[in-house]
Design a protein around this motif. Structure first.
Motif, PDB file in Angstrom:
ATOM      1  N   ALA A 171     -11.211 -43.696 -17.969  1.00 22.60           N
ATOM      2  CA  ALA A 171     -12.206 -43.233 -17.034  1.00 22.60           C
ATOM      3  C   ALA A 171     -12.673 -44.637 -16.478  1.00 22.60           C
ATOM      4  CB  ALA A 171     -13.439 -42.736 -17.657  1.00 22.60           C
ATOM      5  N   ALA A 172     -13.007 -44.970 -15.022  1.00 22.57           N
ATOM      6  CA  ALA A 172     -13.588 -46.003 -14.516  1.00 22.57           C
ATOM      7  C   ALA A 172     -12.793 -47.374 -15.015  1.00 22.57           C
ATOM      8  CB  ALA A 172     -15.224 -46.150 -14.742  1.00 22.57           C
ATOM      9  N   ILE A 232     -14.353 -54.992 -10.069  1.00 18.89           N
ATOM     10  CA  ILE A 232     -15.403 -55.820 -10.265  1.00 18.89           C
ATOM     11  C   ILE A 232     -15.051 -57.269 -10.667  1.00 18.89           C
ATOM     12  CG2 ILE A 232     -17.607 -56.320 -11.284  1.00 18.89           C
ATOM     13  CD1 ILE A 232     -18.026 -53.096 -11.383  1.00 18.89           C
ATOM     14  N   ARG A 244     -24.482 -53.896 -18.487  1.00 21.84           N
ATOM     15  CA  ARG A 244     -23.724 -55.165 -18.532  1.00 21.84           C
ATOM     16  C   ARG A 244     -22.448 -54.975 -18.128  1.00 21.84           C
ATOM     17  NH1 ARG A 244     -25.118 -59.613 -21.496  1.00 21.84           N
ATOM     18  NH2 ARG A 244     -23.042 -59.525 -22.640  1.00 21.84           N
ATOM     19  N   ARG A 245     -21.757 -54.437 -18.945  1.00 26.27           N
ATOM     20  CA  ARG A 245     -20.131 -54.436 -18.854  1.00 26.27           C
ATOM     21  C   ARG A 245     -19.633 -53.727 -17.528  1.00 26.27           C
ATOM     22  NH1 ARG A 245     -15.777 -50.464 -21.231  1.00 26.27           N
ATOM     23  NH2 ARG A 245     -16.028 -49.969 -19.211  1.00 26.27           N
ATOM     24  N   PRO A 246     -18.770 -54.481 -16.748  1.00 25.03           N
ATOM     25  CA  PRO A 246     -18.427 -53.950 -15.316  1.00 25.03           C
ATOM     26  C   PRO A 246     -17.996 -52.259 -15.512  1.00 25.03           C
ATOM     27  CG  PRO A 246     -17.558 -55.810 -15.672  1.00 25.03           C
ATOM     28  CD  PRO A 246     -18.157 -55.682 -17.039  1.00 25.03           C
ATOM     29  N   ALA A 247     -18.826 -51.505 -14.613  1.00 21.24           N
ATOM     30  CA  ALA A 247     -18.315 -50.083 -14.627  1.00 21.24           C
ATOM     31  C   ALA A 247     -18.503 -49.188 -15.916  1.00 21.24           C
ATOM     32  CB  ALA A 247     -16.801 -50.045 -14.149  1.00 21.24           C
ATOM     33  N   GLU A 304     -20.207 -46.093 -14.766  1.00 19.78           N
ATOM     34  CA  GLU A 304     -19.428 -45.282 -13.977  1.00 19.78           C
ATOM     35  C   GLU A 304     -18.406 -44.440 -15.150  1.00 19.78           C
ATOM     36  OE1 GLU A 304     -20.087 -48.032 -13.371  1.00 19.78           O
ATOM     37  OE2 GLU A 304     -19.885 -48.438 -11.159  1.00 19.78           O
ATOM     38  N   GLN A 305     -17.960 -45.080 -16.140  1.00 18.89           N
ATOM     39  CA  GLN A 305     -17.320 -44.510 -17.150  1.00 18.89           C
ATOM     40  C   GLN A 305     -18.030 -43.416 -17.696  1.00 18.89           C
ATOM     41  OE1 GLN A 305     -16.376 -47.401 -20.400  1.00 18.89           O
ATOM     42  NE2 GLN A 305     -14.998 -45.877 -21.397  1.00 18.89           N
ATOM     43  N   ALA A 311     -17.974 -40.425 -15.478  1.00 15.33           N
ATOM     44  CA  ALA A 311     -16.747 -39.893 -15.036  1.00 15.33           C
ATOM     45  C   ALA A 311     -16.410 -38.756 -16.447  1.00 15.33           C
ATOM     46  CB  ALA A 311     -15.688 -40.691 -14.898  1.00 15.33           C
ATOM     47  N   LEU A 312     -16.648 -39.442 -17.591  1.00 13.44           N
ATOM     48  CA  LEU A 312     -16.031 -38.803 -18.741  1.00 13.44           C
ATOM     49  C   LEU A 312     -17.075 -37.564 -18.952  1.00 13.44           C
ATOM     50  CD1 LEU A 312     -15.584 -41.567 -21.462  1.00 13.44           C
ATOM     51  CD2 LEU A 312     -13.973 -40.274 -20.501  1.00 13.44           C
TER      52      LEU A 312
END
Ligand SMILES: Nc1nc2c(ncn2[C@@H]2O[C@H](COP(=O)(O)OP(=O)(O)OP(=O)(O)O)[C@@H](O)[C@H]2O)c(=O)[nH]1
Ligand SMILES: Nc1nc2c(ncn2[C@@H]2O[C@H](COP(=O)(O)OP(=O)(O)O)[C@@H](O)[C@H]2O)c(=O)[nH]1
Ligand SMILES: [Mg+2]
Ligand SMILES: [Mg+2]
Lengths: 304, 455
Positions: A141-142, A149, B139-142, B145-146, B149-150
């Motif tokens: 996911a993502a 990025i 901090r961590r990119p996306a 979103e992760q 999405a999950l």
């Protein structure tokens, strides 16, 4: 800051602990680093090396050497020299003049593949090489958004999967794009996979075959990303990825923690795969080319 | 040279098994083997040291040293000690004192926090709870979103404020949302961080203070090596961990880190993650990890099986008989019966280290057919014949063969084997009395396995 200093800073805690442990044990058991290597001293040395995740096999070898030269030699420099020899003795991927050069990045889940791809693109950028970043993790996911990025941060080209396609398809697209645009390197991020999952490992083979169809000899380099906190399982990972994906080098990440990543030494010596880069943080410039000399030096530097 | 853990341990136990009797020296050499096995399973060095000391204390006890089944005893001690190490404390989440219950997931980068957050939410929902999740990983990119999405995949509600909102406000917002909408548990995902990053650890302390979680789950990668003790220890020191989630157990890591973490943190392993899919989360079973760390699930199940089929009294009685050289065909039949009760023989051959080799030396004798044949032959004897095999002459042999549906050769072979066996068993009996070390070699060791494993 020089590369050496960066590495030293990244490794500071690691080294402080390792060297103080080292000093303590050796001093306690043998009466000084230059003292005799008594049986007890070797036992303490074994502890120190095992605690660094160097593993039973490599530790046994180091001890053998230290033991055989015991009595007169400085144990510490004997072990250091031998460790360096272990880490230095292997060749990476053969240099290629083919453009674009294709670098495949693989590893188990969560080791730092995506981040390393971003950092690597940055490193190459600085050396004047322009790259295409390929998001072949179509599973997590993502994962694509995460890599996008990084690509933006670096200013590298980015090729993502047409939705619903398999990883090999986006690899094909990315390498084709790199070829058409005359880029120097194509960096392929793949989904994390445990080396025990046979089907997932086969997927890597397919990616490799597709890559080889677009550019001759591709992938020219296959980097296994290894988390420095990993223990003895790292060796199993090394074996499996070597066999399934023809790994040519290791990226050792998260060396900014207290873990030593010692199993990488076992991977190098037992599998003949060199460490190519080390990760020392989460920022863009936290990836350094590996140098056995600096690594071992930093690991054993007594006081900082 | 450096065989797998399982082979190594089986080697250790086979060596012990070859000894008719344990001495402090044989215990030491077994302990050395166990130590290496645990180290190769990534159990932390210090934890291994303490563990070995405890096993030694118990193993040099007289009743163990003088036992007729030293290998079994040592395996059992190791198993018990590992269980003790892992078994205390109750798995799962704490009982909610206050609603919504707040659960904070923390750990190093890439350990599996985000995935576990959603897995846990699903699990809670299956328990009839109403979970809400929120990411504080700015901090961590996306990373946000992760989690979204999950959660979307799993049909779990997410609190998703503007990406600009900071970590603490995100978590507090989620708790407010839960209170007003009736969610009874809030799962807070955090950014991965290194335990030596003082700034980020400080941030986590701040987050904890502002949301007062009842559960702080430390998410740890099962593949972690020696460092596990330091990272978990530091997270625990600064934040106080109430439970551990061990991820990536679907691989072949021994998971020795579990021992290290539990021993420094003192909190139980609450769950294990064994796959990337959201249903891959299981409440923790200490036994599974124990056999996994030791790589000797088979040996453990053998110990359990013999414990089931052979009583302690039987074992003691047999021991006495051996020492008085009174072992008879009747006893042999009884032992074979015990072996049979332990399950299909071909499975057993694999369970017993060394048995494969023995079976290949004496083909046909250790398969199910051989066992049935042997039992049938003994069954066709008179009581007197069973107790004093010397009386079995040629005509008796023919009668026994007819009665058991075998041939005279079969009977001869059995009797020869029995005499041989008795001779060896007597040697065992005497050795254990006189403490004399005998070089029985591989064959006696293997026979030892067959007969004495079954006590
Ligand atoms: N401290 C530190 N963290 C790192 C380093 N490299 C990566 N990370 C972090 O480790 C975590 C996992 O990194 P990713 O790049 O997502 O790892 P990955 O291998 O792509 O993970 P999957 O694709 O999920 O298998 C992230 O939080 C990264 O920021 C490093 O050298 N040091
Ligand atoms: N094979 C396997 N992979 C897992 C498991 N748990 C998490 N992962 C993977 O490990 C990687 C890191 O997980 P993530 O949840 O992003 O870790 P975080 O950085 O701690 O939030 C992802 O690729 C996950 O899919 C597990 O139990 N088994
Ligand atoms: Mg990734
Ligand atoms: Mg995360």
């Amino acid at each position: 800051m020089s590369v050496f200093n960066r590495l030293r800073n990244g490794l500071r805690l690691t080294t402080n602990q390792l060297s103080s442990l080292f000093a303590n044990t050796v001093t306690r058991e043998t009466g000084g680093l230059d003292g005799d290597v008594s049986g007890e001293g070797l036992v303490a040395l074994e502890e120190t090396l095992l605690q660094a995740d160097i593993g039973v096999a490599a530790t046994a070898r180091l001890l053998e050497v230290a033991g055989s030269r015991g009595g007169t030699a400085d144990v510490r420099s004997v072990v250091k020299a031998e460790l360096r020899r272990l880490l230095d003795g292997t060749e990476g991927a053969r240099p290629t003049t083919v453009r674009p050069r294709v670098v495949l990045v693989v590893g188990v889940n969560g080791t730092g593949k995506t981040t390393s791809v971003g950092k690597l693109a940055h490193l190459l950028n600085q050396a004047g090489e322009r790259s295409v970043i390929c998001a072949a993790d179509t599973f997590r996911a993502a994962a694509v958004e995460q890599l996008e990025i990084w690509a933006r941060r670096v200013g590298a080209d980015f090729v993502r999967a047409r939705s619903g396609t398999d990883p090999a398809a986006v690899v094909f697209d990315a390498i084709s794009a790199g070829k058409a645009r005359g880029r120097d390197v194509v960096l392929i991020d793949t989904a994390g996979r445990l080396h025990t999952h046979v089907n997932l490992m086969r997927e890597l083979d397919k990616i490799r075959r597709v890559a080889g169809r677009v550019v001759s000899g591709a992938p020219h380099e296959t980097l296994l990303v290894l988390d420095a906190t990993v223990g003895q399982n790292g060796l199993a990972q090394g074996r499996a990825f070597l066999e399934a994906a023809g790994v040519t080098g290791v990226v050792l990440t998260k060396l900014d923690g207290t873990a030593k990543g010692g199993i990488a030494a076992a991977i190098t010596s037992e599998l003949g795969v060199p460490i190519r880069y080390v990760g020392v943080g989460e920022e863009l410039d936290d990836l350094l080319p590996f140098s056995a000399e600096h690594y071992v030096e930093a690991l054993f530097e007594p006081v900082w | 040279m450096f065989a797998s853990l399982s082979e190594r341990l089986q080697g250790v136990f086979a060596a012990v098994r070859r000894e008719s009797k344990l001495t402090p020296e044989t215990v030491e050499s077994a302990l050395r083997g166990i130590r290496i096995a645990l180290l190769e399973a990534d159990v932390n060095f210090k934890v291994v040291g303490a563990f070995i000391d405890r096993v030694r204390d118990r193993a040099v006890d007289r009743s163990v040293l003088e036992s007729l089944t030293p290998a079994q005893q040592v395996v059992a001690i190791v198993r018990d000690e590992l269980r003790t190490l892992l078994g205390s404390g109750s798995p799962g989440l704490s009982k909610a004192q206050q609603l919504p219950q707040v659960v904070l997931l923390l750990g190093l980068q890439g350990a599996g926090k985000t995935t576990t957050t959603v897995k846990l939410a699903r699990w809670l929902r299956a328990q009839g709870r109403h979970p809400l999740v929120v990411s504080t990983d700015v901090r961590r990119p996306a990373a946000i979103e992760q989690l979204a999405a999950l959660s979307g995949d799993a049909g779990i509600r997410v609190h998703e404020p503007d990406p600009q909102v900071g970590a603490v406000d995100r978590a507090q917002g989620a708790i407010e949302m839960a209170s007003s909408l009736g969610f009874d548990v809030v799962l807070v995902d955090t950014a991965g961080r290194s335990h030596v990053n003082d700034e980020l650890m400080g941030e986590l302390e701040g987050l904890k203070a502002s949301i007062a979680p009842s559960d702080l789950l430390y998410v740890a990668d099962a593949m972690t090596g020696q460092d596990a003790i330091k990272s978990a220890g530091e997270f625990n020191r600064r934040l106080g961990i109430t439970g551990v989630v061990l991820t990536k157990m679907d691989g072949d890591a021994r998971g020795g880190a579990a021992l290290s973490v539990v021993s420094v943190v003192g909190a139980p392993v609450s769950f294990v993650g064994d796959g990337e899919r959201l249903e891959d989360l299981q409440p923790f079973h200490p036994d599974r990890i124990v056999s996994r760390i030791l790589g000797m699930g088979d040996v453990l199940s053998l110990v359990e099986k013999t414990e089931q089929v052979v009583s302690q009294e039987d074992a003691t009685r047999l021991k006495g008989k051996l020492q008085r050289n009174e072992f008879t065909l009747e006893d042999m039949r009884e032992q074979l019966g015990a072996v049979k009760r332990m399950g299909p023989l071909d499975r057993l051959v694999d369970l017993l280290p060394g048995m494969r080799q023995l079976a290949s030396h004496a083909p046909g004798e250790f398969d199910a057919g051989g066992l049935v044949r042997t039992t049938a032959i003994i069954d066709s004897m008179t009581v007197r014949e069973r107790r004093r095999c010397q009386v079995i002459d040629g005509s008796r042999r023919r009668r026994i063969a007819r009665g058991s549906g075998t041939t005279v050769q079969d009977v001869n072979r059995l009797l020869k084997q029995f005499m041989e066996m008795r001779r060896m068993l007597r040697a065992v009996g005497t050795t254990s009395k006189s403490r004399k070390k005998k070089k029985g070699g591989r064959r006696r060791g293997a026979l030892d396995s067959l007969w004495l494993q079954a006590r």
